[in-house]
Design an enzyme around this catalytic site. Structure first.
Site, PDB file in Angstrom:
ATOM      1  N   ASP A  99      39.626  39.157  44.551  1.00 15.69           N
ATOM      2  CA  ASP A  99      39.163  37.780  44.689  1.00 15.69           C
ATOM      3  C   ASP A  99      39.882  36.829  43.739  1.00 15.69           C
ATOM      4  O   ASP A  99      40.410  37.241  42.694  1.00 15.69           O
ATOM      5  CB  ASP A  99      37.666  37.690  44.379  1.00 15.69           C
ATOM      6  CG  ASP A  99      36.795  38.218  45.501  1.00 15.69           C
ATOM      7  OD1 ASP A  99      37.326  38.819  46.449  1.00 15.69           O
ATOM      8  OD2 ASP A  99      35.558  38.039  45.416  1.00 15.69           O
ATOM      9  N   HIS A 244      39.429  41.468  40.873  1.00 13.89           N
ATOM     10  CA  HIS A 244      39.904  40.089  40.802  1.00 13.89           C
ATOM     11  C   HIS A 244      41.355  40.061  40.345  1.00 13.89           C
ATOM     12  O   HIS A 244      41.731  40.815  39.447  1.00 13.89           O
ATOM     13  CB  HIS A 244      39.039  39.272  39.837  1.00 13.89           C
ATOM     14  CG  HIS A 244      37.605  39.180  40.245  1.00 13.89           C
ATOM     15  ND1 HIS A 244      36.703  40.203  39.998  1.00 13.89           N
ATOM     16  CD2 HIS A 244      36.922  38.212  40.913  1.00 13.89           C
ATOM     17  CE1 HIS A 244      35.516  39.848  40.495  1.00 13.89           C
ATOM     18  NE2 HIS A 244      35.628  38.655  41.047  1.00 13.89           N
TER      19      HIS A 244
END
Length: 278
Positions: A99, A244
């Site tokens: 992400d 992430h």
């Protein structure tokens, strides 16, 4: 807003909102996943020594190809009441997701590691980051990775009006199509904070909502070893892993994937991506 400025707010929000995105494994299940070719030889035994000696996996996924004319109207989907949390199917299949990117300092290293082991993943990107790093989305497309919509500025959607949510999602889908070659078919709400409007608007734009079942906690920068342990201990058939590649210092994530990725392959997991709709 620069993505690196999100880290402080993420600490405050994610601990409460993540439960909305990964509230156990009883939620919706993704039934269809990508095709893959079995390994051509038995994997060596797992363990620290075996991990260091691993060669790139013979595991393959067919690269995705573009479809449809630019700005083609998306096919509307059924409105879900909860996000997809895991995948189903035979075998030890898992999905890796990243992400908040792309980020020029971290995303290329993650892509390098995925390429080394010939593994495909999903990247839920923020539009403002794509605007500055379009070449990284082109690289994702060339490598067969799936790119999803993670809004333009990574806001807490549950605090926005419907038209603001639509703008965040539509602008991001537009820039993804320009850089990646097709509109995204997947959406993930920032902080895992979903509401009725996000499900409705995502369905109107032809995007399925995907959450996660294993949080690496890399957003807290807990240390490389902790991130590795989170993935290795949480590995199981059907799992969707959350990592992430932006939103803070992701050097721990970059180092961790170099160890936990070959470990998963060595343990017999097939790391796949969702099947494209046609």
């Amino acid at each position: 807003m620069q993505k690196d400025q999100l880290f402080t707010r993420r600490r405050m929000l994610l601990s409460g909102a993540a439960a909305l995105g990964a509230a156990g494994t009883a939620g919706a299940v993704l039934a269809e996943v990508g095709e893959e070719t079995p390994r051509t030889a038995a994997a060596p035994a797992a363990g620290p020594q075996a991990r260091q000696a691993l060669k790139p996996s013979s595991f393959r996924l067919q690269p995705l190809t573009g479809y449809g004319p630019p700005r083609a109207a998306p096919r509307k989907l059924k409105v879900r009441e909860e996000p997809i949390l895991q995948i189903s199917g035979r075998g030890r299949r898992m999905v890796l997701t990243f992400d908040d990117g792309p980020h020029p300092d971290y995303t290329p290293h993650i892509l390098d590691t995925l390429a080394r082991y010939d593994v495909r993943a999903m990247f839920f990107v923020c539009g403002e980051c794509v605007a500055d790093n379009r070449e990284l989305l082109a690289r994702m497309a060339d490598a067969g990775h799936v790119v999803g919509n993670h809004t333009w500025t990574h806001p807490l959607l549950t605090t926005l009006r419907r038209k603001e949510i639509r703008s965040e999602m539509e602008r991001t889908s537009d820039v993804i199509q320009d850089a990646y070659g097709e509109r995204p078919q997947w959406f993930r709400a920032p902080y895992g904070a979903w509401n009725r409007a996000t499900f409705q608007l995502g369905a109107e734009m032809g995007m399925e909502p995907l959450a996660w079942t294993v949080d690496t906690t890399d957003w807290m920068e807990p240390g490389t070893r902790t991130i590795i342990d989170q993935v290795e201990n949480g590995a199981a058939p059907g799992v969707v892993v959350l990592s992430h590649d932006a939103g803070g210092d992701r050097s721990q994530t970059v180092r961790a994937i170099r160890e936990w990725l070959p470990y998963l392959l060595d343990s017999g997991y097939h790391l796949t991506v969702p099947r494209r709709r046609v």
